[in-house]
Design a protein around this motif. Structure first.
Motif, PDB file in Angstrom:
ATOM      1  N   ALA A  17       0.832  -1.205   0.000  1.00 49.77           N
ATOM      2  CA  ALA A  17       0.000   0.000   0.000  1.00 49.77           C
ATOM      3  C   ALA A  17       0.868   1.258   0.000  1.00 49.77           C
ATOM      4  O   ALA A  17       0.424   2.329  -0.427  1.00 49.77           O
ATOM      5  CB  ALA A  17      -0.929  -0.004   1.211  1.00 49.77           C
ATOM      6  N   ALA A  18       2.105   1.120   0.491  1.00 48.93           N
ATOM      7  CA  ALA A  18       3.007   2.271   0.567  1.00 48.93           C
ATOM      8  C   ALA A  18       3.883   2.410  -0.673  1.00 48.93           C
ATOM      9  O   ALA A  18       4.665   3.362  -0.775  1.00 48.93           O
ATOM     10  CB  ALA A  18       3.886   2.149   1.811  1.00 48.93           C
ATOM     11  N   VAL A  19       3.766   1.488  -1.621  1.00 51.71           N
ATOM     12  CA  VAL A  19       4.649   1.478  -2.790  1.00 51.71           C
ATOM     13  C   VAL A  19       4.121   2.407  -3.876  1.00 51.71           C
ATOM     14  O   VAL A  19       2.939   2.380  -4.221  1.00 51.71           O
ATOM     15  CB  VAL A  19       4.788   0.040  -3.336  1.00 51.71           C
ATOM     16  CG1 VAL A  19       5.497   0.052  -4.681  1.00 51.71           C
ATOM     17  CG2 VAL A  19       5.551  -0.837  -2.351  1.00 51.71           C
ATOM     18  N   ARG A  20       5.021   3.212  -4.413  1.00 55.15           N
ATOM     19  CA  ARG A  20       4.703   4.052  -5.566  1.00 55.15           C
ATOM     20  C   ARG A  20       5.631   3.670  -6.715  1.00 55.15           C
ATOM     21  O   ARG A  20       6.731   3.141  -6.484  1.00 55.15           O
ATOM     22  CB  ARG A  20       4.856   5.540  -5.224  1.00 55.15           C
ATOM     23  CG  ARG A  20       3.971   6.001  -4.086  1.00 55.15           C
ATOM     24  CD  ARG A  20       3.981   7.535  -3.957  1.00 55.15           C
ATOM     25  NE  ARG A  20       5.319   8.065  -3.786  1.00 55.15           N
ATOM     26  CZ  ARG A  20       5.936   8.172  -2.617  1.00 55.15           C
ATOM     27  NH1 ARG A  20       5.337   7.764  -1.511  1.00 55.15           N
ATOM     28  NH2 ARG A  20       7.161   8.686  -2.551  1.00 55.15           N
ATOM     29  N   ILE A  21       5.217   3.970  -7.914  1.00 52.03           N
ATOM     30  CA  ILE A  21       5.983   3.529  -9.082  1.00 52.03           C
ATOM     31  C   ILE A  21       7.393   4.125  -9.085  1.00 52.03           C
ATOM     32  O   ILE A  21       8.353   3.492  -9.550  1.00 52.03           O
ATOM     33  CB  ILE A  21       5.223   3.863 -10.388  1.00 52.03           C
ATOM     34  CG1 ILE A  21       5.832   3.066 -11.553  1.00 52.03           C
ATOM     35  CG2 ILE A  21       5.225   5.355 -10.668  1.00 52.03           C
ATOM     36  CD1 ILE A  21       4.964   3.071 -12.797  1.00 52.03           C
TER      37      ILE A  21
END
Length: 675
Positions: A17-21
């Motif tokens: 949920a905390a991962v961004r591209i």
């Protein structure tokens, strides 16, 4: 270092949920930069006196960190759009780093000095095995070559990578460019209702009425095996059997396969081998090409008489039904029509009793009853997709690691097939810290339709049990060395053995009846009805065996001597004839979409058959002692799974069986011998 990047600062599980591209590529670049600096320091420190802890385990820790980072990123490649592009860029960076490390001459020299030193001579046998594997991998990657030779190997590797991408693009292009829009439901008579519902959903997704047939495996099989409309079967069959083929040589995979084989052959010869098959089998810890070919030819010899009898039987039956002349698109249909057993279940009847929840619960129970594994759902950590299930895996009150199950098909995920990612390898580092393992199983079960949950066909069951077997094998390794914990180093026949063994439970009528439950009523199937259904499927497995044999023979032939003047088409035809498979029509290009050849199974596809022979023999002990016998399961773990890649798989097989391995159970089940 970016303190906000979850891939750089995770203690255990990634919170997706905390991962961004924008986290992906910077994480890989940071770890690679750190690794290069650390590797330089390790080499400088170890020049005088290389040691196990400060050389081998120190470099292993660098490998572990990079692999862990990438394989936490890898599932994000199944998100559509830019996620996939960035994840593939990360893969290219990782591959380039490992190629550079394996070709590091000074590092190889330190490993070799350690192996020949008094310190190296006094290592325990597992450490010696791990060190020797590391040396062999470096030499097989060209660390010993001259600069000119090394540059040529690197150029060939780039060409191989480019050609592999082209192969996949050609398959995807021909598959994506074809679909059949059906408006008349009469054309779908005989197709199972659940498959029709999926086709209707595909049409709706394209803002169409009616039904849409694509070239994915599930709709193809539903039509080719069940559709009464012969013209419909022909349309779908011709499209499916020409994926990756084109009149334009630039888009035809025959030329791609030939160019690939020649590039691999040149690379192998630069590295000192007669053929790529010889090189790759040594790299993967397998047998010699001669032994593999003898195994395949012997299997083909034993299978051919039964296949020829079946062919004549089908042709006679087709003639009686007015299917003359008998065409390739009639074969699978006639096999289905030949069964007239009482109590026969339809595919819809069976699928209705195997919802995804039911099957996952059965897998969790099987792992517990066979091996004493306790799989507990971890709801508090976000996965890469809401449909993914995450389990903590404990045995004897000790945390082994984690298991992800990503079973449902969705946009961005490859539409066919099943596979496993080995996210972390179990190992103990130089400071004595234990590192857990983690694995992820991927399949493509169709999403639920209407009020029905995701339901599994028998093929879906086999695929999920297969990948679950890979995961269990990985999780139950007990070696303390990082690279010996990599079960892929067991070679094709060893790597597939646990997955092929787990499939055998999908062919037990008693077991399947016991775990079945209708998704609405909860009512189970009877053993008798399940047995008749499996008997019907088993009668068709011999034909699949013939195709697998043909693929394995073609693979070994192509990578054994690509310069003998024969075309790819001639090799395909020769392999199908030798395997006793159904003769090919002039338009068929069955191996133009044989993507295993660009997915790491080149000169290794035989491993599925090799492992299957072992699996039938191993399963025979469970048949004698109980399919859920805990003691038998723990012995299997101790002898076969726990050593990881520390010893040959055949040693573990024979230790578990307490006798030499035998092909008789395999041959009997396929009806190739009496008894």
């Amino acid at each position: 270092m970016n303190d906000d990047n979850p891939f750089l600062n995770h203690a255990e599980l990634i919170d997706y949920a905390a991962v961004r591209i924008e986290h992906l590529q910077p994480a890989i670049e940071q770890v690679i930069a750190d690794n290069r600096a650390a590797l330089h320091a390790i080499i400088a420190d170890q020049r005088e006196l290389p040691t196990w802890d400060d050389l081998v385990l120190a470099v292993d820790a660098l490998d572990a960190r990079l692999n862990n980072t990438f394989y936490n990123i890898a599932p994000l490649s199944y998100r559509p759009g830019e996620w996939q592009t960035v994840a593939y860029q990360c893969w290219d960076l990782v591959q380039a780093y490992f190629a550079e490390k394996l070709q590091n001459v000074e590092l190889l020299s330190l490993y070799e000095r350690l192996a020949g030193s008094a310190h190296g001579m006094n290592l325990d046998w597992q450490s010696k095995a791990a060190l020797q594997r590391t040396i062999t991998s470096s030499r097989l990657s060209g660390a010993h070559l001259s600069n000119v030779q090394s540059e040529r190997v690197q150029a060939l590797e780039q060409r191989i990578s480019m050609l592999q991408d082209t192969f996949v693009e050609n398959v995807n292009r021909s598959s994506d460019d074809w679909s059949l829009h059906v408006m008349d439901e009469q054309r779908l008579l005989g197709v199972p209702e659940l498959d029709k519902a999926a086709m209707a959903a595909s049409a709706t997704d394209r803002n169409l009425n009616g039904w849409l047939i694509s070239l994915e495996e599930a709709p193809y099989l539903a039509v080719i095996e069940r559709a009464q409309d012969r013209d419909l079967r022909e349309q779908v069959y011709r499209a499916y059997l020409t994926r990756g083929a084109s009149p334009d040589p630039d888009f035809d995979n025959a030329g791609v396969l030939q160019a690939l084989a020649k590039a691999k052959q040149e690379k192998a010869r630069l590295l000192g081998f007669d053929s790529f098959a010889q090189y790759n089998l040594q790299l993967k810890g397998g047998a010699s090409p001669e032994r593999v070919l003898a195994f395949l030819k012997d299997l083909a010899r034993q299978a051919r008489p039964g296949l020829e009898r079946e062919r004549q039987h089908l042709q006679n039956a087709a003639q009686q039904q007015g299917l003359a002349p008998f065409q390739p698109w009639d074969v699978a249909y006639m096999r289905k029509q030949m069964d007239h057993t009482p109590l026969r279940l339809s595919e819809d009847d069976v699928r209705a009793c195997f919802s995804l929840d039911t099957v996952v619960k059965a897998l969790v129970d099987l792992a517990h009853r066979l091996f004493g594994l306790v799989l507990t759902k971890v709801p508090a950590v976000a996965t890469w997709d809401p449909g993914v299930r995450l389990f903590e895996v404990v045995q004897d009150h000790a945390l082994l690691g984690y298991l992800y199950i990503d079973a449902i098909g969705r946009e961005g995920k490859p539409s066919d097939g099943a596979w496993t990612f080995y996210i972390w390898n179990r190992h103990i580092d130089a400071e004595g810290k234990y590192h857990q393992s983690a694995a992820a199983a991927f399949t493509n079960v169709a999403p639920g339709q209407g009020t029905a949950p995701p339901l599994l066909s028998h093929l879906d069951l086999c695929k999920l049990f297969h990948e679950f077997g890979h995961c269990l094998h990985h999780l139950m390794v007990r070696t303390s060395n990082y690279h010996l914990g990599d079960i892929q180093k067991l070679g094709p026949g060893g790597f597939e053995i646990a997955s092929k063994l787990l499939e055998r439970w999908c062919w037990s009528a008693q077991y399947l009846a016991d775990i079945s439950a209708h998704y609405q009523s909860g009512k189970p199937l009877t053993v008798e009805a399940m047995q008749t259904f499996l008997d019907q499927l088993q009668a068709q497995e011999r034909a699949k065996l013939a195709v697998d044999l043909a693929k394995a023979l073609f693979d070994l032939d192509l990578h054994g001597n690509p310069d003998d003047g024969r075309s790819v088409l001639q090799r395909v035809e020769d392999s199908f004839v030798e395997a006793g498979a159904w003769p090919l029509a002039d338009f068929e290009r069955p191996l133009h979409a044989f993507d295993h050849l660009v997915a790491g199974y080149d000169a290794g596809y035989f491993g599925y058959l090799w492992a299957d022979v072992y699996a039938f023999d191993l399963f025979s002990r469970f048949e004698q002692e109980g399919l859920l016998n805990r003691q038998t399961g723990r012995e299997l773990q101790d002898e076969l799974f726990a050593p990881g890649a520390a010893r040959p798989i055949q040693t573990g097989v024979e230790a578990f069986l307490k006798r030499p391995s035998s092909a008789l159970p395999f041959l009997r089940w396929y009806g190739l011998i009496a008894g």
